[in-house]
Design a protein around this motif. Structure first.
Motif, PDB file in Angstrom:
ATOM      1  N   GLY A   1       6.912  13.841 -11.326  1.00 38.62           N
ATOM      2  CA  GLY A   1       5.264  13.189 -12.025  1.00 38.62           C
ATOM      3  C   GLY A   1       4.489  12.647 -11.029  1.00 38.62           C
ATOM      4  N   VAL A   2       5.554  12.571  -9.702  1.00 37.54           N
ATOM      5  CA  VAL A   2       4.868  11.607  -9.399  1.00 37.54           C
ATOM      6  C   VAL A   2       4.928  12.479  -7.964  1.00 37.54           C
ATOM      7  N   HIS A   3       3.106  12.545  -6.908  1.00 38.82           N
ATOM      8  CA  HIS A   3       3.137  13.224  -5.616  1.00 38.82           C
ATOM      9  C   HIS A   3       3.382  11.864  -4.311  1.00 38.82           C
ATOM     10  N   ALA A   4       3.698  12.665  -3.390  1.00 42.55           N
ATOM     11  CA  ALA A   4       4.139  12.209  -2.379  1.00 42.55           C
ATOM     12  C   ALA A   4       3.446  12.313  -0.968  1.00 42.55           C
ATOM     13  N   SER A   5       2.651  11.451  -1.235  1.00 41.15           N
ATOM     14  CA  SER A   5       1.442  11.031   0.310  1.00 41.15           C
ATOM     15  C   SER A   5       1.902  11.136   1.288  1.00 41.15           C
ATOM     16  N   CYS A   6       3.073  11.047   1.767  1.00 41.95           N
ATOM     17  CA  CYS A   6       3.518  11.685   3.013  1.00 41.95           C
ATOM     18  C   CYS A   6       4.870  11.766   2.800  1.00 41.95           C
ATOM     19  N   THR A   7       5.586  13.195   3.526  1.00 39.90           N
ATOM     20  CA  THR A   7       6.643  13.630   3.893  1.00 39.90           C
ATOM     21  C   THR A   7       6.582  13.155   4.955  1.00 39.90           C
ATOM     22  N   ALA A   8       7.964  12.662   5.518  1.00 44.31           N
ATOM     23  CA  ALA A   8       8.392  13.043   6.999  1.00 44.31           C
ATOM     24  C   ALA A   8       8.657  14.288   7.533  1.00 44.31           C
ATOM     25  N   GLU A   9       7.919  14.559   8.491  1.00 42.28           N
ATOM     26  CA  GLU A   9       8.267  16.110   8.842  1.00 42.28           C
ATOM     27  C   GLU A   9       9.895  16.402   9.708  1.00 42.28           C
TER      28      GLU A   9
ATOM     29  N   GLU B   1       1.051  -1.284  -0.181  1.00 43.73           N
ATOM     30  CA  GLU B   1       0.400  -0.071   0.025  1.00 43.73           C
ATOM     31  C   GLU B   1       0.614   1.082  -0.112  1.00 43.73           C
ATOM     32  N   ASN B   2       1.396   1.405   0.224  1.00 47.96           N
ATOM     33  CA  ASN B   2       3.088   1.932   0.448  1.00 47.96           C
ATOM     34  C   ASN B   2       4.415   1.695   0.122  1.00 47.96           C
ATOM     35  N   VAL B   3       4.987   2.723  -0.757  1.00 54.35           N
ATOM     36  CA  VAL B   3       6.112   2.534  -1.101  1.00 54.35           C
ATOM     37  C   VAL B   3       7.277   3.806  -0.578  1.00 54.35           C
ATOM     38  N   VAL B   4       7.886   3.321   0.506  1.00 56.27           N
ATOM     39  CA  VAL B   4       9.071   4.814   1.185  1.00 56.27           C
ATOM     40  C   VAL B   4      10.702   5.182   0.399  1.00 56.27           C
ATOM     41  N   PHE B   5      10.527   6.341  -0.663  1.00 57.70           N
ATOM     42  CA  PHE B   5      11.559   6.459  -0.707  1.00 57.70           C
ATOM     43  C   PHE B   5      13.117   7.105   0.729  1.00 57.70           C
ATOM     44  N   PHE B   6      13.738   6.941   0.423  1.00 59.77           N
ATOM     45  CA  PHE B   6      15.058   7.831   1.455  1.00 59.77           C
ATOM     46  C   PHE B   6      15.759   8.223   0.891  1.00 59.77           C
ATOM     47  N   SER B   7      15.805   8.154  -0.283  1.00 57.68           N
ATOM     48  CA  SER B   7      16.606   9.612  -1.363  1.00 57.68           C
ATOM     49  C   SER B   7      16.152   9.389  -2.396  1.00 57.68           C
ATOM     50  N   PRO B   8      16.375  10.692  -3.002  1.00 57.01           N
ATOM     51  CA  PRO B   8      16.748  10.824  -4.575  1.00 57.01           C
ATOM     52  C   PRO B   8      17.718   9.890  -5.318  1.00 57.01           C
TER      53      PRO B   8
ATOM     54  N   SER C   1       6.075   7.978   0.080  1.00 57.98           N
ATOM     55  CA  SER C   1       6.060   9.139   0.570  1.00 57.98           C
ATOM     56  C   SER C   1       7.511   8.913   0.220  1.00 57.98           C
ATOM     57  N   ALA C   2       7.799   9.517   1.075  1.00 62.18           N
ATOM     58  CA  ALA C   2       9.466  10.885   0.942  1.00 62.18           C
ATOM     59  C   ALA C   2       9.771  10.915   2.582  1.00 62.18           C
ATOM     60  N   ILE C   3      11.057   9.995   2.702  1.00 66.95           N
ATOM     61  CA  ILE C   3      11.305  10.606   4.047  1.00 66.95           C
ATOM     62  C   ILE C   3      11.928  12.053   4.848  1.00 66.95           C
ATOM     63  N   GLY C   4      11.651  13.102   3.463  1.00 64.27           N
ATOM     64  CA  GLY C   4      12.123  14.160   3.643  1.00 64.27           C
ATOM     65  C   GLY C   4      12.046  15.016   2.759  1.00 64.27           C
ATOM     66  N   PRO C   5      11.443  16.369   2.736  1.00 64.05           N
ATOM     67  CA  PRO C   5      11.540  17.167   1.258  1.00 64.05           C
ATOM     68  C   PRO C   5      12.771  17.253  -0.173  1.00 64.05           C
ATOM     69  N   THR C   6      13.825  16.930   0.702  1.00 68.85           N
ATOM     70  CA  THR C   6      14.831  16.899  -1.129  1.00 68.85           C
ATOM     71  C   THR C   6      14.112  15.679  -1.902  1.00 68.85           C
TER      72      THR C   6
ATOM     73  N   ALA D   1      11.250  14.089  -1.158  1.00 71.73           N
ATOM     74  CA  ALA D   1       9.597  14.446  -1.635  1.00 71.73           C
ATOM     75  C   ALA D   1      10.372  15.407  -3.595  1.00 71.73           C
ATOM     76  N   GLU D   2      11.091  15.998  -3.349  1.00 73.18           N
ATOM     77  CA  GLU D   2      10.847  17.184  -4.908  1.00 73.18           C
ATOM     78  C   GLU D   2      11.577  15.988  -5.833  1.00 73.18           C
ATOM     79  N   ALA D   3      11.920  15.399  -5.866  1.00 73.16           N
ATOM     80  CA  ALA D   3      12.318  13.836  -6.519  1.00 73.16           C
ATOM     81  C   ALA D   3      11.581  13.390  -7.470  1.00 73.16           C
ATOM     82  N   LEU D   4      10.308  13.035  -6.128  1.00 81.42           N
ATOM     83  CA  LEU D   4       9.214  12.531  -6.776  1.00 81.42           C
ATOM     84  C   LEU D   4       8.659  13.260  -7.599  1.00 81.42           C
ATOM     85  N   ASN D   5       8.204  14.958  -6.888  1.00 82.97           N
ATOM     86  CA  ASN D   5       7.193  15.220  -7.959  1.00 82.97           C
ATOM     87  C   ASN D   5       8.529  15.441  -8.689  1.00 82.97           C
ATOM     88  N   ALA D   6       9.827  15.594  -8.791  1.00 84.26           N
ATOM     89  CA  ALA D   6      10.518  16.291 -10.209  1.00 84.26           C
ATOM     90  C   ALA D   6       9.728  15.066 -11.973  1.00 84.26           C
TER      91      ALA D   6
END
Length: 262
Positions: free
Chosen positions: A237-245, A192-199, A223-228, A230-235
């Motif tokens: 065309g993939v939306h990060a449903s969750c970005t860890a605070e 249900e959820n795949v978490v990426f930890f780096s670009p 999901s993304a471990i952080g904003p960097t 998440a930006e790589a996913l967005n770049a």
């Protein structure tokens, strides 16, 4: 909920990774697949520079692997002796900047006192350096990886903070990455959820995962471990449903729980 973590494990026992343990404690069916492999380079040059602290105003570590490169240098007895007797103290009289608690913990293991661990990413660390550091007349030494982003060097340059980078490790896909992903999707189905930890993880995994789950992409959240990251996913065309605070197991678990079951 099945959660797939795409990250470099902390130990050879994948089940003991702190992210696996934390998510499992919340009832998630968690699996970790190693994504990256690292080759350390230029270690003699690195220790030569570490042996000349008078040439620098500080150190920057933005990844655990960069600290691992220093630790490898210190495996040589003569290097370790010089570090313990003299060099460590001289570097501790300067500023040592880090991103993240994991990197800070490794820096502490080599006897250095660091700051900036709460920054979360290189861009915020650059802001911290520029806002709290002294006027730098000498460069800050920045051991880094071959795939480093240019955000930190660019921002420091804009603020006239001199920086000297040295590539001390090269990053490549883990040799068993595609086989491990295929095995997971074949035997355990679609998470249900795949978490990426780096670009880098996004670069090496995303397209292959989309192919494996081509008929079920609507079920898949990323999901993304952080904003960097998440930006790589967005770049692409993939939306990060969750970005860890913050990049911690607790905040990742909190973020995934906030998404809820699909």
């Amino acid at each position: 909920m099945k959660v797939l973590l795409l990250k470099d494990p902390k130990t050879n026992d994948l089940s003991s990774d702190p992210y696996v343990k934390e998510l499992s404690s919340h009832g998630f069916q968690t699996r970790l697949i190693p994504v990256l492999s690292f080759k350390f380079v230029s270690l003699e040059i690195l220790f030569e520079k570490l042996s000349q602290p008078e040439n620098y105003d500080g150190l920057i570590f933005t990844s655990p692997r960069a600290v691992d490169a220093v630790k490898l240098c210190l495996e040589k007895p003569t290097n370790k002796e010089a570090w313990e007797q003299c060099l460590k103290g001289k570097w501790n009289s300067k500023r040592v900047y880090v991103v993240g608690k994991a990197t800070a913990a490794l820096v502490a293991e080599i006897g250095l006192v660091s700051e900036g661990e709460e920054s979360g990413n290189a861009e915020k660390l650059a802001d911290h350096i520029c806002s709290t550091g002294p006027v730098h007349s000498r460069p800050i030494l920045f051991p880094c990886g071959s795939l480093k982003r240019e955000v930190l060097p660019k921002k420091l340059k804009e603020k006239n903070v001199p920086l000297e980078t040295l590539t001390v490790y090269q990053t490549a896909p883990h040799p068993e990455l595609q086989a491990s992903l295929t095995d997971y999707f074949t035997k355990e189905g679609i998470p249900e959820n795949v978490v990426f930890f780096s670009p880098s993880g996004v670069k090496f995994c995303l397209q292959f995962i989309q192919e494996l789950a081509s008929n079920h992409l609507c079920r898949l959240k990323f999901s993304a471990i952080g904003p960097t990251t998440a930006e790589a996913l967005n770049a692409v065309g993939v939306h990060a449903s969750c970005t860890a605070e913050t990049p911690t197991p607790q905040d990742l678990a909190k973020g995934i729980k906030s998404i809820g079951e699909p």
